[in-house]
Write a protein that holds these residues in place. Structure first.
Motif, PDB file in Angstrom:
ATOM      1  N   TYR A  86      44.776-101.384   5.167  1.00 16.71           N
ATOM      2  CA  TYR A  86      45.292-102.593   4.521  1.00 16.71           C
ATOM      3  C   TYR A  86      46.758-102.818   4.885  1.00 16.71           C
ATOM      4  N   GLU A  87      47.557-101.753   4.789  1.00 15.79           N
ATOM      5  CA  GLU A  87      48.990-101.886   5.073  1.00 15.79           C
ATOM      6  C   GLU A  87      49.220-102.289   6.529  1.00 15.79           C
ATOM      7  N   LEU A  88      48.473-101.694   7.443  1.00 17.64           N
ATOM      8  CA  LEU A  88      48.608-102.048   8.855  1.00 17.64           C
ATOM      9  C   LEU A  88      48.182-103.491   9.108  1.00 17.64           C
ATOM     10  N   SER A  89      47.143-103.951   8.393  1.00 22.52           N
ATOM     11  CA  SER A  89      46.710-105.339   8.572  1.00 22.52           C
ATOM     12  C   SER A  89      47.781-106.304   8.074  1.00 22.52           C
ATOM     13  N   CYS A  90      48.471-105.927   6.994  1.00 24.11           N
ATOM     14  CA  CYS A  90      49.578-106.767   6.501  1.00 24.11           C
ATOM     15  C   CYS A  90      50.704-106.827   7.521  1.00 24.11           C
ATOM     16  N   LEU A  91      51.027-105.674   8.096  1.00 26.27           N
ATOM     17  CA  LEU A  91      52.100-105.623   9.089  1.00 26.27           C
ATOM     18  C   LEU A  91      51.710-106.407  10.342  1.00 26.27           C
ATOM     19  N   ALA A  92      50.443-106.301  10.745  1.00 29.65           N
ATOM     20  CA  ALA A  92      49.972-107.050  11.919  1.00 29.65           C
ATOM     21  C   ALA A  92      50.047-108.551  11.674  1.00 29.65           C
ATOM     22  N   SER A  93      49.734-108.976  10.451  1.00 24.97           N
ATOM     23  CA  SER A  93      49.784-110.412  10.137  1.00 24.97           C
ATOM     24  C   SER A  93      51.208-110.949  10.157  1.00 24.97           C
ATOM     25  N   LYS A  94      52.179-110.030  10.036  1.00 21.15           N
ATOM     26  CA  LYS A  94      53.590-110.430  10.097  1.00 21.15           C
ATOM     27  C   LYS A  94      54.161-110.273  11.502  1.00 21.15           C
ATOM     28  N   GLY A  95      53.290-109.947  12.472  1.00 20.92           N
ATOM     29  CA  GLY A  95      53.738-109.907  13.856  1.00 20.92           C
ATOM     30  C   GLY A  95      53.846-108.537  14.479  1.00 20.92           C
ATOM     31  N   ALA A  96      53.587-107.475  13.738  1.00 21.81           N
ATOM     32  CA  ALA A  96      53.659-106.136  14.315  1.00 21.81           C
ATOM     33  C   ALA A  96      52.565-105.957  15.370  1.00 21.81           C
ATOM     34  N   ALA A  97      52.923-105.307  16.458  1.00 17.99           N
ATOM     35  CA  ALA A  97      51.987-105.131  17.571  1.00 17.99           C
ATOM     36  C   ALA A  97      51.111-103.903  17.336  1.00 17.99           C
ATOM     37  N   VAL A  98      50.228-103.996  16.357  1.00 13.61           N
ATOM     38  CA  VAL A  98      49.335-102.886  16.031  1.00 13.61           C
ATOM     39  C   VAL A  98      47.924-103.421  15.796  1.00 13.61           C
ATOM     40  N   GLU A  99      46.953-102.579  16.125  1.00 15.19           N
ATOM     41  CA  GLU A  99      45.587-102.827  15.715  1.00 15.19           C
ATOM     42  C   GLU A  99      44.985-101.480  15.338  1.00 15.19           C
ATOM     43  N   ALA A 100      44.051-101.493  14.405  1.00 17.80           N
ATOM     44  CA  ALA A 100      43.490-100.249  13.896  1.00 17.80           C
ATOM     45  C   ALA A 100      41.974-100.313  13.896  1.00 17.80           C
ATOM     46  N   VAL A 101      41.373 -99.138  13.968  1.00 17.84           N
ATOM     47  CA  VAL A 101      39.934 -98.992  13.762  1.00 17.84           C
ATOM     48  C   VAL A 101      39.742 -97.928  12.691  1.00 17.84           C
ATOM     49  N   LEU A 102      39.058 -98.297  11.621  1.00 17.10           N
ATOM     50  CA  LEU A 102      38.785 -97.365  10.531  1.00 17.10           C
ATOM     51  C   LEU A 102      37.350 -96.864  10.675  1.00 17.10           C
ATOM     52  N   PHE A 103      37.210 -95.555  10.858  1.00 17.95           N
ATOM     53  CA  PHE A 103      35.889 -94.931  10.987  1.00 17.95           C
ATOM     54  C   PHE A 103      35.489 -94.311   9.648  1.00 17.95           C
ATOM     55  N   GLU A 104      34.360 -94.735   9.117  1.00 18.65           N
ATOM     56  CA  GLU A 104      33.845 -94.190   7.851  1.00 18.65           C
ATOM     57  C   GLU A 104      32.386 -93.816   8.033  1.00 18.65           C
ATOM     58  N   ALA A 105      32.067 -92.556   7.708  1.00 14.88           N
ATOM     59  CA  ALA A 105      30.706 -92.060   7.938  1.00 14.88           C
ATOM     60  C   ALA A 105      29.683 -92.680   6.997  1.00 14.88           C
ATOM     61  N   SER A 106      30.093 -93.029   5.785  1.00 18.00           N
ATOM     62  CA  SER A 106      29.151 -93.577   4.805  1.00 18.00           C
ATOM     63  C   SER A 106      29.044 -95.095   4.968  1.00 18.00           C
ATOM     64  N   PRO A 107      28.118 -95.732   4.236  1.00 14.46           N
ATOM     65  CA  PRO A 107      27.961 -97.188   4.363  1.00 14.46           C
ATOM     66  C   PRO A 107      28.913 -98.011   3.508  1.00 14.46           C
ATOM     67  N   ARG A 108      29.836 -97.346   2.800  1.00  9.92           N
ATOM     68  CA  ARG A 108      30.763 -98.104   1.941  1.00  9.92           C
ATOM     69  C   ARG A 108      32.163 -97.524   2.043  1.00  9.92           C
ATOM     70  N   LEU A 109      33.149 -98.327   1.619  1.00 11.61           N
ATOM     71  CA  LEU A 109      34.551 -97.921   1.625  1.00 11.61           C
ATOM     72  C   LEU A 109      35.022 -97.635   0.204  1.00 11.61           C
ATOM     73  N   GLY A 110      36.086 -96.871   0.094  1.00 12.62           N
ATOM     74  CA  GLY A 110      36.666 -96.581  -1.214  1.00 12.62           C
ATOM     75  C   GLY A 110      36.518 -95.140  -1.653  1.00 12.62           C
ATOM     76  N   GLY A 111      35.664 -94.363  -0.961  1.00 13.61           N
ATOM     77  CA  GLY A 111      35.498 -92.967  -1.355  1.00 13.61           C
ATOM     78  C   GLY A 111      34.939 -92.846  -2.760  1.00 13.61           C
ATOM     79  N   ILE A 112      35.600 -92.031  -3.588  1.00 17.85           N
ATOM     80  CA  ILE A 112      35.083 -91.817  -4.943  1.00 17.85           C
ATOM     81  C   ILE A 112      35.489 -92.943  -5.902  1.00 17.85           C
ATOM     82  N   VAL A 113      36.231 -93.925  -5.412  1.00 18.87           N
ATOM     83  CA  VAL A 113      36.540 -95.085  -6.248  1.00 18.87           C
ATOM     84  C   VAL A 113      35.405 -96.091  -6.110  1.00 18.87           C
ATOM     85  N   GLU A 114      34.683 -96.280  -7.186  1.00 15.65           N
ATOM     86  CA  GLU A 114      33.527 -97.184  -7.188  1.00 15.65           C
ATOM     87  C   GLU A 114      33.289 -97.667  -8.613  1.00 15.65           C
ATOM     88  N   THR A 115      33.045 -98.954  -8.777  1.00 15.72           N
ATOM     89  CA  THR A 115      32.768 -99.534 -10.095  1.00 15.72           C
ATOM     90  C   THR A 115      31.399-100.187 -10.097  1.00 15.72           C
TER      91      THR A 115
END
Length: 460
Positions: free
Chosen positions: A18-47
């Motif tokens: 999220y932080e990198l995407s905010c920085l990229a939207s402001k012009g930072a020359a970065v791109e990221a790939v997030l690898f997650e083994a499970s089918p959802r994001l957030g880890g143990i945070v789930e509601t």
């Protein structure tokens, strides 16, 4: 363009993306790939939201005094969602001889600021109460004899208050947060404020009383959360991250360090990156690091305990009451397999439909390891049986949620800070690698969010 691989999509990895995407939207020359083994994001945070119930499957709040989770929520436009725990009616119980005994008012962990309330409590024997009172008079001795090296939580608490206090509330409280063995947990890593109190005052009670007097005018609720559940924090972050940055259901097979960066291998691809943000659970991080730096992998190696959470939502609890307060803790040797229980609708507002009640049962250590292998029906039956022994017969729930979190709580063993210092030196020598997650510098949501945002900002 700097390419960054984020390994692990729990709160730490997701916040970094999220932080990198905010920085990229402001012009930072970065791109990221997030690898997650499970089918959802957030880890143990789930509601889970069902039938008017707001059910947290993992943590239900963050500690208010740490500002980083609140800052993130506000930045995500969730300021109106932020709510505090119902501290006016806060009370925590301990299961003693089959009965729930209330902890005295004014306790912070196992340290009382109000000795009068302590004396009125039925939780402790006269001998334990005397040990509390004597701790103040031993201030000079305790300050002079404080060890220069790390020690276990058990040794620290025993020096101040004795075995009964450790067994009755010290161990259950720490097990509730870390799921660990207090004879192994590092006091400097998990109770740093109390170590600082000892250095300054000797007596922890004297330190608490001094701090209580100084902070009475600025007291805030202990816990903070979101009205719609912490899962909203995850949803908002996911919504802002470019979709092509997210690779769900993707397991990292190997990681290698090359002269011009890093190579990440999955079952189907090999990709090159400039930077690796390692936000995977510690046992996975250790495996991936083994071929890169064997000493760093050794330093990452640590025990991790599992947890099982079972939530019951009762639509009409008029004939089923719980004691006023937030819930109860279960000491070892009490005859119950439970670790703790939260009375969710009493801890936070707007968690249940009218006349409803929501309670969450927690299992840890050996009980959790056994239950993880059982089906949902068996797990919920065990939880209902254990709760009924303590609270009386339970009505039929409208909603039942079972979650298993294997190896989710790393154990900060004695010497943890020294090991992390050496680990940091090794990681610095591996140009372009950062370690994030709950195995290193704190287990709470604010700690994970702070570290992830700082790492992303440092890259840019």
């Amino acid at each position: 363009m700097k390419r960054i691989a984020i390994i692990g999509g729990g709160i730490a990895g997701l916040t970094a993306a999220y932080e990198l995407s905010c920085l990229a939207s402001k012009g930072a020359a970065v791109e990221a790939v997030l690898f997650e083994a499970s089918p959802r994001l957030g880890g143990i945070v789930e509601t889970v939201r069902e039938g008017g119930f707001v059910i947290e499957c993992g943590p239900d709040a963050w500690v208010t005094e740490k500002p980083w989770a609140r800052e993130l929520a506000e930045q995500l436009g969730l300021g109106d969602e932020i709510i505090s725990s119902n501290d006016a009616t806060r009370k925590t119980y301990v299961l003693m001889d089959g009965l729930l005994q209330a902890m005295p008012d004014g306790m912070r962990m196992m340290v009382p600021a109000n000795l009068h309330a302590l004396d009125q409590s039925e939780l402790f024997s006269p001998e334990a109460k005397q040990d509390f009172h004597a701790e103040i008079s031993r201030a000079t001795e305790l300050k002079a004899s404080a060890p220069q090296h790390d020690e276990s939580v058990a040794a620290f608490v025993r020096r101040h208050f004795g075995d009964e206090v450790l067994d009755t509330i010290g161990a259950p409280l720490l097990r509730g947060v870390f799921g660990g063995d207090v004879t192994q947990l590092s006091v400097r890593a998990v109770m740093a404020p109390f170590v600082a109190m000892e250095r300054e005052h000797g007596s922890l009670i004297a330190a608490m009383q001094a701090n209580s007097t100084a902070s009475k005018s600025r007291q805030a609720a202990i816990f903070t959360t979101l009205q719609s559940g912490l899962g909203t924090l995850v949803d908002r972050m996911v919504a802002t991250i470019p979709k092509d940055w997210l690779r769900l259901g993707t397991t990292i097979r190997a990681l290698s360090h090359e002269h011009d960066g890093w190579k990440v291998e999955t079952s189907s691809t090999q990709e090159h990156f400039d930077v690796i943000l390692m936000a995977a659970p510690v046992h996975i991080a250790r495996e991936l690091m083994q071929s890169i730096d064997t000493r760093a992998a050794q330093l990452i190696a640590m025990d991790a305990s599992s947890a099982v959470v079972v939530a019951f939502g009762f639509p009409d609890a008029t004939g089923f009451s719980t004691p006023p307060g937030f819930g109860f803790l279960v000491p070892e040797g009490s005859g119950s397999r439970l670790l703790a229980c939260t009375f969710v609708d009493q801890k936070f507002a707007n968690r249940v439909p009218p006349n409803g009640k929501l309670i969450r049962a927690f299992f840890g250590a050996d009980a959790a390891e056994r239950l993880i292998r059982c089906g949902n029906d068996e797990v919920s039956s065990v939880a209902r049986l254990e709760l009924a022994h303590i609270l009386g017969p339970l009505p039929e729930p409208q909603v039942t949620v079972v979650r298993r979190w294997p190896k989710s709580l790393p154990q900060y063993a004695v010497g943890h800070l020294e090991r992390m210092k050496e680990l940091d030196e090794h990681i610095r020598n591996l140009n372009g690698l950062y370690l994030l997650g709950n195995g290193y510098r704190g287990v709470g949501l604010p700690d994970l969010i702070r570290d992830a945002r700082a790492a992303a900002q440092q890259l840019v």
